[in-house]
Scaffold this motif. Structure first.
Motif, mmCIF file in Angstrom:
data_model
loop_
_atom_site.group_PDB
_atom_site.id
_atom_site.type_symbol
_atom_site.label_atom_id
_atom_site.label_comp_id
_atom_site.label_asym_id
_atom_site.label_seq_id
_atom_site.Cartn_x
_atom_site.Cartn_y
_atom_site.Cartn_z
ATOM 1 N N TYR A 181 -2.412 7.336 3.015
ATOM 2 C CA TYR A 181 -2.673 5.906 3.165
ATOM 3 C C TYR A 181 -3.081 5.293 1.828
ATOM 4 O O TYR A 181 -3.746 5.936 0.994
ATOM 5 N N GLY A 228 -4.112 1.217 -0.058
ATOM 6 C CA GLY A 228 -4.351 -0.218 0.112
ATOM 7 C C GLY A 228 -5.485 -0.493 1.091
ATOM 8 O O GLY A 228 -6.132 0.402 1.639
ATOM 9 N N THR A 229 -5.710 -1.771 1.317
ATOM 10 C CA THR A 229 -6.833 -2.214 2.154
ATOM 11 C C THR A 229 -6.357 -2.965 3.392
ATOM 12 O O THR A 229 -7.141 -3.660 4.028
ATOM 13 N N ASP A 230 -5.116 -2.827 3.731
ATOM 14 C CA ASP A 230 -4.609 -3.505 4.927
ATOM 15 C C ASP A 230 -5.407 -3.056 6.160
ATOM 16 O O ASP A 230 -5.733 -1.864 6.289
ATOM 17 N N THR A 236 4.589 -4.786 3.077
ATOM 18 C CA THR A 236 3.314 -4.240 2.613
ATOM 19 C C THR A 236 3.373 -2.725 2.710
ATOM 20 O O THR A 236 3.694 -2.169 3.771
ATOM 21 N N LEU A 261 1.742 0.664 3.167
ATOM 22 C CA LEU A 261 0.513 1.196 3.759
ATOM 23 C C LEU A 261 0.282 2.656 3.399
ATOM 24 O O LEU A 261 -0.822 3.173 3.606
ATOM 25 N N ARG A 310 5.564 -8.248 8.643
ATOM 26 C CA ARG A 310 5.104 -9.078 9.750
ATOM 27 C C ARG A 310 5.966 -10.322 9.868
ATOM 28 O O ARG A 310 6.451 -10.844 8.881
#
Length: 760
Positions: free
Chosen positions: A711, A713-715, A744, A746, A760
């Protein structure tokens, strides 16, 4: 080879009670000692028989045997047996029983309670016995009483006198599967059944009585219209034009004598006897041992027929015609509600040899069917690929149609030719029964068959079988994975929600071994004690009830249930099944896991990628916190109520499936694509079109990469997760990597390439 009875003695491990070989024998095992490596041993037992030795002369007086009983009330008969003074010392006598023979075949057998066992009888003595007779209402006709007395020399071969039994008259009966309170349900004479059943490999009167007392009213026993497999029944087609269904008759009567208000759906194994295969060598299944030179397959000690042989179809049709005509002529005709048609490896319509890593079939009959299949598909006729050709894929996990089209096709052909046979025989039964009986098959193990069986076992035509108008129910054992309590997960082998969506009933074969059964704790779900058995049954039946399916308990592997606490719990579960029939049983799943049955032919044979993508996802999905349904990709148009759809994976969607998927991209629904989303288009390798299906720009790169994602990022979808990533770590080739500037990222693959994306 002569084996004198006097030479038999109990083995060191035996628990024999009297040190004698008593008849009838439940089974006979032949064990070979001194087998040397590198030597080719071949043994075929052509015939097994008992030959009478010196008989012990005796005189018999009998009183109380009814000759024309009008009412089937219990009666008793007494016996007085005088042994002659010149009774030979070498005589071998077993305890005599009373037999009832009607219309030339054995109908019932009753124990005689002698004042002492036969091992204690002496010359010149008189022994006395009594037998308590409860005549079956399922027996009718003319016959005679006989003393079954191996070793005794009796006048008239033990025949004691005539008997006439008035036959019960069966009533009209109709069985079918139709919707009831939101779920497919078995109906018998217009009444819904709770679907709780018991199936027996080794029929025992006491077991049928115990399950009958627990409230079970459905049973299945083994038979065949042709030849059996695995020693589960006697062959019916004993010679050209000669059929014998006496064992099936005896087994049905045993069930009904001990659970009288019950119904049966016999399991009929479809194969061929040796004499038929001798007459049809072109139909003998062969396999490639690895050198490209096929040899005959021996399955459970026997040669087997090609499912493609039309001569075999005609032979089985004739056997089915005779068997069904025989059953319909019996007093119990209205208690047989249908037929479970079985064939192939372990009866489950898995391709012959699939469990033993034997890659079949190269027989002339199958080769001709393969040629016709390719021609119908608009492809040139080519030889069936060899084992080495089927096992190779230059592209890696997936197959390139440019080089592997024949291997892809052969996996699809195997499934289609299995489906052809199932649909044909189901239609035969429907025609012979005027559609008044149900028909079922084992099939559709998309969530169980991995390794080479995924492509070789012929289960990829699920989309056909689930739509067959002549098949009413599908079934499988409960999954062999994840059976341990606590950490385990009860689940079924097939996309059962697709089964229900097409109006078919699913039967779960509950073969979880109990603590009373042979084997080590942990094997097949076996627990250490009855308390653990009850936990296993509670979990399994909770899944059965929650999924609105039927199920049977099963004595496979000498599985037993004869503990008072366990049978009491089974009785309680049967009553719960009754209660569930009074409530709304409509599906409630909001999460769908979708298998691409036919698309799995694009996976390299034996590749373990789909094990990680499919089977290993089931335990976490089961704990996700919402109801999960299991579907085939041919039913994407059934998923409009679902909020989350996991495609695990979707390799080769048809145009109709692509259109259904587009319609699902709405209403805030989340769709999860795994591995390579639709890298094939119209059967061709077209990874550049993956974005058309998943909406993400992806690339297929001809290199290997470990299947491991970290993983990043900060999503919110990944932030705060306890695990740093996921993946089985196996090698993926080609590498499917993200290449979408608007998505994005992830998570990344070990080389830093995008491996988890969201748009999205």
């Amino acid at each position: 080879i002569d084996l004198p009875l006097g030479d038999f003695a109990p083995a060191s491990w035996s628990q024999d009670r009297d040190g004698r070989l008593n008849f009838p024998l439940p089974y006979l095992a032949v064990i070979a000692f001194g087998v040397q490596p590198g030597v080719d041993y071949r043994l075929r037992i052509a015939e097994l028989s008992t030959v009478a030795g010196e008989l012990a002369p005796a005189r018999l007086v009998v009183d109380g045997l009814p000759a024309d009983p009008g009412v089937r009330a219990p009666v008793s008969a007494t016996f007085e047996l005088t042994l002659d003074a010149d009774w030979p010392a070498a005589a071998y006598v077993t305890d005599p029983r009373l037999g009832l023979e009607v219309d030339g075949r054995p109908a019932q057998s009753f124990p005689i309670y002698w004042d002492r066992p036969a091992t204690d009888w002496r010359a010149g003595e008189t022994v006395r016995g009594v037998s308590h007779l409860q005549l079956s209402e399922w027996t009718g006709g003319r016959g005679h009483w006989r003393l079954i007395a191996p070793g005794l020399g009796l006048p008239a071969d033990g025949v004691l006198g005539p008997v006439r039994l008035r036959a019960r008259q069966p009533q009209p009966m109709w069985a079918e599967v139709r919707p009831y309170r939101g779920a497919p349900t078995l109906f018998i004479n217009d009444q819904p059944s709770n679907g709780m059943a018991y199936t027996a490999y080794g029929p025992e009167a006491q077991v049928f009585a115990e399950f009958g007392q627990a409230g079970v009213r459905l049973y299945s026993i083994c038979g065949t219209p042709t030849a059996s497999g695995y020693g589960l029944a006697q062959d019916a087609a004993t010679a050209p034009g000669v059929w014998d269904f006496s064992q099936l008759d005896q087994r049905i009567r045993m069930v009904l004598d001990n659970s009288p208000d019950s119904y049966l759906f016999p399991r009929l194994y479809l194969a061929a006897p040796e004499w038929w295969l001798d007459e049809h060598p072109e139909a003998v299944v062969t396999y490639d041992p690895g050198d490209g030179q096929p040899i005959p397959l021996i399955n459970a000690g026997r040669r087997v027929p090609s499912w493609a042989s039309r001569d075999w179809w005609a032979f089985v049709d004739e056997g089915l015609r005779r068997l069904i005509r025989f059953v319909e002529a019996q007093p119990y005709a209205d208690r047989v509600i249908g037929y479970h048609l079985a064939s192939g490896t372990t009866e489950e319509w898995m391709m012959w040899g699939a469990n033993d890593d034997h890659w079949t079939d190269y027989s002339p009959a199958t080769t001709a069917a393969w040629d016709a299949w390719r021609t119908a598909a608009g492809r040139p006729v080519v030889p069936i690929p060899t084992r080495s050709e089927r096992a190779a894929s230059a592209m890696g996990n997936l197959r390139d149609p440019a080089t592997d089209q024949a291997s892809i096709d052969y996996s699809l052909f195997l499934a289609d030719h299995a489906a052809d046979a199932m649909e044909h025989f189901a239609a035969t039964v429907k025609r012979l029964t005027e559609r008044r009986r149900t028909v079922g098959v084992f099939y559709g193990y998309l969530y169980q068959l991995f390794g080479q069986r995924q492509q070789n076992a012929a289960h990829l035509a699920f989309d056909r079988i689930v739509r067959s108008r002549d098949i009413d129910f599908l079934c499988s054992p409960t999954s062999y994975a994840f059976r341990d309590p606590g950490s385990g997960t009860s689940h079924f082998m097939a996309p059962i929600h697709s089964v229900a969506a097409h109006g078919k009933l699913w039967f779960n074969e509950n073969d979880i071994r109990t603590s009373l059964s042979p084997g080590a704790v942990g094997d097949w779900g076996k627990q250490a004690d009855v308390a653990g058995d009850i936990v296993q049954q509670d979990r399994e039946l909770a899944n059965v009830f929650g999924s609105s399916v039927a199920q049977w308990w099963f004595d496979v592997g000498r599985n037993r249930y004869d503990d008072p606490a366990l049978m009491a719990r089974i009785g309680e579960l049967v009553r719960v099944a009754d209660q569930t029939m009074a409530v709304d049983r409509s599906p409630r799943d909001q999460i769908a896991m979708v298998a691409d049955g036919r698309g799995l032919a694009r996976v390299n044979v034996g590749d373990h990628l789909t094990l990680a993508l499919m089977l290993n996802q089931i335990p976490p999905l089961s704990r996700i916190g919402g109801p999960v349904g299991y579907y085939d990709a041919s039913d994407l148009d059934q998923l409009s109520r679902h909020r989350l759809i996991v495609l695990a994976p979707l390799y080769d969607p048809t145009p109709a499936q692509r259109a259904a998927l587009e319609r699902l991209k709405s209403d805030g629904r989340v769709i999860v694509f795994t591995h390579a989303p639709a890298p094939y288009r119209d059967g061709a390798w077209a990874p550049e079109t993956m974005a058309e299906v998943c909406g993400l720009q992806l690339r297929a790169e001809d290199r290997a990469v470990p299947a491991s994602v970290t993983y990043t990022g900060t999503d919110p979808l990944v932030a705060g997760l306890a695990d740093p990533g996921y993946g089985p770590g196996m090698e993926l080739r080609p590498a499917i990597v993200g290449a979408d500037p608007e998505a994005t990222v992830l998570g990344t693959l070990p080389d830093g390439s995008p491996g988890l994306l969201v748009r999205r």
